[in-house]
Each structure stands twice: as C-alpha cells, then as structure tokens.
Design a protein around this motif. Structure first.
Motif, PDB file in Angstrom:
ATOM      1  N   ARG A 280      -9.307   9.312  35.866  1.00 50.10           N
ATOM      2  CA  ARG A 280     -10.578   8.806  35.608  1.00 50.10           C
ATOM      3  C   ARG A 280     -11.521   9.634  36.183  1.00 50.10           C
ATOM      4  NH1 ARG A 280     -13.867   3.031  36.270  1.00 50.10           N
ATOM      5  NH2 ARG A 280     -13.910   3.723  38.353  1.00 50.10           N
ATOM      6  N   ASP A 281     -12.484  10.172  35.274  1.00 48.46           N
ATOM      7  CA  ASP A 281     -13.709  11.219  35.537  1.00 48.46           C
ATOM      8  C   ASP A 281     -14.973  10.602  35.206  1.00 48.46           C
ATOM      9  OD1 ASP A 281     -15.088  13.099  36.688  1.00 48.46           O
ATOM     10  OD2 ASP A 281     -14.540  14.431  35.038  1.00 48.46           O
ATOM     11  N   GLY A 282     -15.683  10.131  35.880  1.00 49.21           N
ATOM     12  CA  GLY A 282     -17.091   9.439  35.275  1.00 49.21           C
ATOM     13  C   GLY A 282     -16.949   8.086  35.140  1.00 49.21           C
ATOM     14  N   SER A 283     -17.859   7.285  34.168  1.00 52.46           N
ATOM     15  CA  SER A 283     -17.907   6.175  33.905  1.00 52.46           C
ATOM     16  C   SER A 283     -16.881   5.769  32.766  1.00 52.46           C
ATOM     17  CB  SER A 283     -19.348   5.758  33.436  1.00 52.46           C
ATOM     18  OG  SER A 283     -19.342   4.496  32.870  1.00 52.46           O
ATOM     19  N   ALA A 284     -15.981   4.974  33.060  1.00 52.55           N
ATOM     20  CA  ALA A 284     -15.187   4.595  32.113  1.00 52.55           C
ATOM     21  C   ALA A 284     -15.012   2.901  32.320  1.00 52.55           C
ATOM     22  CB  ALA A 284     -13.886   5.315  32.223  1.00 52.55           C
ATOM     23  N   PRO A 285     -14.565   2.257  31.122  1.00 49.92           N
ATOM     24  CA  PRO A 285     -14.396   0.733  31.196  1.00 49.92           C
ATOM     25  C   PRO A 285     -13.295   0.246  32.242  1.00 49.92           C
ATOM     26  CG  PRO A 285     -14.617   1.179  28.991  1.00 49.92           C
ATOM     27  CD  PRO A 285     -14.188   2.638  29.762  1.00 49.92           C
ATOM     28  N   ARG A 286     -12.174   0.989  32.595  1.00 53.27           N
ATOM     29  CA  ARG A 286     -11.123   0.751  33.227  1.00 53.27           C
ATOM     30  C   ARG A 286     -10.744   1.873  34.267  1.00 53.27           C
ATOM     31  NH1 ARG A 286      -7.476  -3.571  31.905  1.00 53.27           N
ATOM     32  NH2 ARG A 286      -7.216  -3.313  34.059  1.00 53.27           N
ATOM     33  N   SER A 287      -9.946   1.564  35.414  1.00 52.70           N
ATOM     34  CA  SER A 287      -9.957   2.414  36.431  1.00 52.70           C
ATOM     35  C   SER A 287      -8.266   2.910  36.301  1.00 52.70           C
ATOM     36  CB  SER A 287      -9.928   1.774  37.874  1.00 52.70           C
ATOM     37  OG  SER A 287     -11.212   1.412  37.944  1.00 52.70           O
ATOM     38  N   ALA A 288      -7.991   4.073  36.997  1.00 51.07           N
ATOM     39  CA  ALA A 288      -6.588   4.641  36.794  1.00 51.07           C
ATOM     40  C   ALA A 288      -5.736   3.333  37.466  1.00 51.07           C
ATOM     41  CB  ALA A 288      -6.553   5.663  37.970  1.00 51.07           C
ATOM     42  N   GLY A 289      -4.495   3.170  36.782  1.00 54.43           N
ATOM     43  CA  GLY A 289      -3.840   2.078  36.733  1.00 54.43           C
ATOM     44  C   GLY A 289      -3.736   1.021  35.522  1.00 54.43           C
ATOM     45  N   ALA A 290      -4.762   1.085  34.975  1.00 57.77           N
ATOM     46  CA  ALA A 290      -4.870   0.151  34.024  1.00 57.77           C
ATOM     47  C   ALA A 290      -4.132   0.368  33.052  1.00 57.77           C
ATOM     48  CB  ALA A 290      -6.267   0.073  33.224  1.00 57.77           C
ATOM     49  N   GLU A 291      -3.150  -0.760  32.305  1.00 62.60           N
ATOM     50  CA  GLU A 291      -2.166  -0.295  31.383  1.00 62.60           C
ATOM     51  C   GLU A 291      -2.124  -1.346  30.158  1.00 62.60           C
ATOM     52  OE1 GLU A 291       1.572   1.505  33.903  1.00 62.60           O
ATOM     53  OE2 GLU A 291       1.763  -0.678  33.726  1.00 62.60           O
ATOM     54  N   MET A 292      -1.409  -0.496  29.228  1.00 65.39           N
ATOM     55  CA  MET A 292      -1.326  -1.317  27.848  1.00 65.39           C
ATOM     56  C   MET A 292      -0.092  -1.130  27.268  1.00 65.39           C
ATOM     57  SD  MET A 292      -3.735  -0.818  24.550  1.00 65.39           S
ATOM     58  CE  MET A 292      -3.147   0.859  24.204  1.00 65.39           C
ATOM     59  N   LEU A 293       0.353  -1.984  26.576  1.00 66.41           N
ATOM     60  CA  LEU A 293       1.934  -1.879  25.926  1.00 66.41           C
ATOM     61  C   LEU A 293       1.439  -1.819  24.403  1.00 66.41           C
ATOM     62  CD1 LEU A 293       3.894  -4.748  27.806  1.00 66.41           C
ATOM     63  CD2 LEU A 293       3.438  -2.076  28.555  1.00 66.41           C
ATOM     64  N   VAL A 294       2.265  -0.731  23.791  1.00 67.90           N
ATOM     65  CA  VAL A 294       2.198  -0.975  22.243  1.00 67.90           C
ATOM     66  C   VAL A 294       3.414  -1.109  21.703  1.00 67.90           C
ATOM     67  CG1 VAL A 294       1.581   0.568  20.352  1.00 67.90           C
ATOM     68  CG2 VAL A 294       0.246   0.686  22.528  1.00 67.90           C
ATOM     69  N   PHE A 295       3.595  -2.066  20.709  1.00 67.34           N
ATOM     70  CA  PHE A 295       4.902  -2.345  20.278  1.00 67.34           C
ATOM     71  C   PHE A 295       5.202  -1.569  19.041  1.00 67.34           C
ATOM     72  CE2 PHE A 295       3.112  -6.046  22.796  1.00 67.34           C
ATOM     73  CZ  PHE A 295       4.446  -5.678  23.937  1.00 67.34           C
ATOM     74  N   PRO A 296       6.309  -1.574  18.167  1.00 66.10           N
ATOM     75  CA  PRO A 296       6.671  -0.976  17.125  1.00 66.10           C
ATOM     76  C   PRO A 296       5.887  -1.459  15.958  1.00 66.10           C
ATOM     77  CG  PRO A 296       8.907  -1.443  18.192  1.00 66.10           C
ATOM     78  CD  PRO A 296       7.592  -2.310  19.004  1.00 66.10           C
ATOM     79  N   ASP A 297       5.547  -2.862  16.158  1.00 64.52           N
ATOM     80  CA  ASP A 297       4.763  -3.251  15.040  1.00 64.52           C
ATOM     81  C   ASP A 297       3.118  -2.817  14.931  1.00 64.52           C
ATOM     82  OD1 ASP A 297       3.777  -4.866  16.717  1.00 64.52           O
ATOM     83  OD2 ASP A 297       4.454  -6.732  15.842  1.00 64.52           O
ATOM     84  N   GLY A 298       2.782  -2.252  16.046  1.00 63.84           N
ATOM     85  CA  GLY A 298       1.446  -1.823  15.938  1.00 63.84           C
ATOM     86  C   GLY A 298       0.577  -2.757  16.942  1.00 63.84           C
ATOM     87  N   SER A 299       1.062  -3.971  17.423  1.00 63.85           N
ATOM     88  CA  SER A 299       0.508  -4.913  18.113  1.00 63.85           C
ATOM     89  C   SER A 299       0.465  -4.388  19.610  1.00 63.85           C
ATOM     90  CB  SER A 299       1.104  -6.112  18.021  1.00 63.85           C
ATOM     91  OG  SER A 299       2.494  -6.125  18.524  1.00 63.85           O
ATOM     92  N   SER A 300      -0.204  -4.983  20.509  1.00 63.06           N
ATOM     93  CA  SER A 300      -0.312  -4.599  21.826  1.00 63.06           C
ATOM     94  C   SER A 300      -0.638  -5.674  22.840  1.00 63.06           C
ATOM     95  CB  SER A 300      -1.563  -3.223  22.140  1.00 63.06           C
ATOM     96  OG  SER A 300      -2.669  -4.175  21.818  1.00 63.06           O
ATOM     97  N   ALA A 301      -0.432  -5.351  24.112  1.00 64.02           N
ATOM     98  CA  ALA A 301      -0.525  -6.228  25.157  1.00 64.02           C
ATOM     99  C   ALA A 301      -1.277  -5.557  26.316  1.00 64.02           C
ATOM    100  CB  ALA A 301       0.483  -6.894  25.658  1.00 64.02           C
ATOM    101  N   GLY A 302      -2.299  -6.217  27.088  1.00 60.09           N
ATOM    102  CA  GLY A 302      -2.906  -5.675  28.143  1.00 60.09           C
ATOM    103  C   GLY A 302      -4.303  -4.526  27.339  1.00 60.09           C
TER     104      GLY A 302
END
Length: 341
Positions: A27-49
C-alpha cells in the motif's frame, strides 16, 4: 487472514470448488485497507471479506475471474484516485498492489493445517511464488528454518508483502492467531465489552470469583472453556487457568467489583507480558490502586503500562458506550505497536 475466511475456503474446497484469494501486499499512500487485507472470490462471482470496497474491489473481482479460468497468479496495481482503472471513483489517492492466487481442492490439506494452527494459537504464514506455478510454502515460525529462504521469510512475519528471495518473488501472507482479551471481572461493563470484542474478532476470556458472573449462560456467544471461576482472583493469568500463555499480543482489562480485587489483579497483570493493560474506575480509585502497586514494589515504568481510567476519552457513560471506548483504545494501541515495529 481471519478464521472466517479459512472456514469459507475449506467449505468450498471440500465441495470440489476452486476459488481465488486476493490479498493486498503493498500500500502506498491513503487506501481503505492495509497490506494483509484479503477477499475471496468464488466461481459464481460472489465474494467474502473485503479489500476496501468500491471500484477497486470491483476491478479485482473482475480480474479474479480470469485467474479462476487460467490459473495464472497475478499482481494487480489499483490506483485509489479519481483517475483509477475503468473510470472507477476511487478518491483515496493512494495505490495498492493485490496478489491473486487460485486455490484448488488440492490445497485442502494445507488449509486444514492452517486452520488447526490458528485454533491452537500458532502463527504461520504462506509464501507463494508470484511467477509461475511453484509450490506454496507453509512457514511455521516455531520450527527451525532450515535454509536461507525460509529464514528470510521468518524475519518478515508481520504484514503481507512481496519478497525477492534468491531471484524468486514470493507473496507472503501472514496468518495471525486471533488476538486475545482477558476480562478480569464479569459485571455489566465486562458483559458488553465481551460482546463488542467478540464482534471485532477477538478471542475473549472472562474471569470472576463468582459463578453467577462467570458462567456460559451469561456469555452464550463465548466457548464455555473461555469462562473461568477463579476463587479470590488468585493466579488469574497462569497458563494452567487460561489454557495459554499471556504474550505481548494479549490484552487485559481489569474490571472487578472493588479496589482490593482490582489491586490484586493489576499486580498479577503487571507481572505478565501483556501488550495492553487497562483498569476501569475513577481517577481517585486509580491513585489508590497505584499507591498499592508502589507498596508492592512496582516502579513508575511498570505503572506506566496501565491505561486508567480505561478506554478512549469519548465521554462514554453507559456500559455500552464504555465498551466501545475500551475496544477502541485496545485496537488503537495494537495498531500503534504495529506501526512502531
């Protein structure tokens, strides 16, 4: 990566489904989440996190579909400005780099082991080659490193990052144990604080010398094994009572029903490595307890570890407001320590 994401990954892998893990690695500068934030993306296009929401997250979800299709690992740069990709309205002004990795059912044993280590309170992290399809390395900090590459990874466990080791780029993703909060006292404020802390992702342990204030029926959202009746509040923070050692990642909140017990518990807390120690009560009560600490031989630096009155000064009055102020202070202190590290 939080435990809820482990559960989601394992559930999908057990069904024979692949998914993509998207991790902010820089992360460089201002961003909503820091390094380490994660999200999962599933085959149907849905997500978690989440990695911050908005247009940047939409770009990652769209790119994750390509990763699901071809299996190629990717590092994606997202600009958090009004001129971001696809015209997305990302106004933070910084940039993040997101690592996309397809996880297939072949990785099920790996994620089961990660989940077990998390439940046992053992830190670990994954090191994944960014380029090509090299093997993912599970690094267990408590074991001998064995080679220079693993030793280099071991020295960088606190945040997701990209490291160049012997000419190979690795995306390093930490899996930290759930942070622990010990509430010494099970009264009204403690009851609400336990709920707020649990929602915030902390593992909560409640201690009281009275069974009516320390029982599973009073804290139904906590595991029964995390609720302890401790006669006279003696030996509160021993591993034999808690089931774990108090470390610099543990927070202790002293919330007993009186000066004498507060003093006894605080003296025990000051003999631990707890990273945060707070005590509820007025300034007058605090000074009386501090006098007792000095009588017991504690120095100014020892007493300086204590946050009292506990919580951020937000004008809190109700138990619910106090609970919010307490958790805000604990989280703030933890973040400050990470920035100093």
């Amino acid at each position: 990566m939080v435990h809820e994401l482990h559960d989601d990954i394992i559930a999908h892998l057990e069904k024979g489904e692949s998914l993509v893990v998207a991790t902010i690695v820089t992360r460089d500068g201002s961003a909503p989440r820091s390094a380490g934030a994660e999200m999962l993306v599933f085959p149907d296009g849905s997500s978690a996190g989440t990695i911050g929401g908005g247009g940047g997250e939409a770009v990652i979800i769209a790119t994750a579909k390509d990763t699901l299709a071809d299996g190629r690992r990717r590092l994606v740069d997202i600009g958090m400005s009004g001129q971001a990709a696809s015209g997305a309205d990302l106004i933070c002004g910084g940039r993040v780099q997101v690592f996309l990795d397809r996880v297939t059912p072949l990785s099920l044993p790996l994620y089961r082991e990660l989940s077990a280590r998390y439940r046992d309170g053992l830190p670990s992290f994954l090191a994944t080659p960014v380029d090509g399809d090299g093997m993912v390395i599970l690094v267990q900090p408590e074991l001998p490193a064995g080679d220079v590459a693993l030793e280099t990874l071991r020295e960088n466990p606190d945040a997701a990052t990209v490291l160049d080791i012997a000419g190979t780029r690795y995306a390093v993703r930490p899996v930290r144990p759930r942070p622990k909060l010990i509430l010494a006292g099970g009264g009204h404020v403690s009851h609400v604080t336990a709920r707020v802390a649990d929602i915030a992702g902390w593992e909560v342990v409640v201690l009281d010398d009275r069974e009516e204030y320390a029982n599973p029926a009073r804290f139904p959202w906590l595991p029964a094994s995390n609720i302890h009746v401790v006669p006279a509040f003696e030996n509160c923070f021993k591993a034999g009572v808690l089931g774990f050692d108090v470390t610099d990642t543990t927070a202790i909140a002293v919330m007993t029903r009186g000066h004498q017990y507060d003093a006894d518990v605080l003296a025990q807390a000051l003999r631990t490595w707890a990273g945060y120690i707070g005590m509820i009560g007025s300034r007058r009560k605090r000074e009386a307890v501090y006098d007792r600490m000095r009588e017991l031989g504690f120095e100014r630096e020892d007493i300086g570890r204590v946050h009292s009155p506990i919580g951020l000064a937000i004008g809190a009055e109700t138990p619910e407001e106090i609970a919010v102020s307490v958790m805000a202070e604990i989280i703030s202190e933890r973040a400050a320590k990470r920035m100093e590290a």
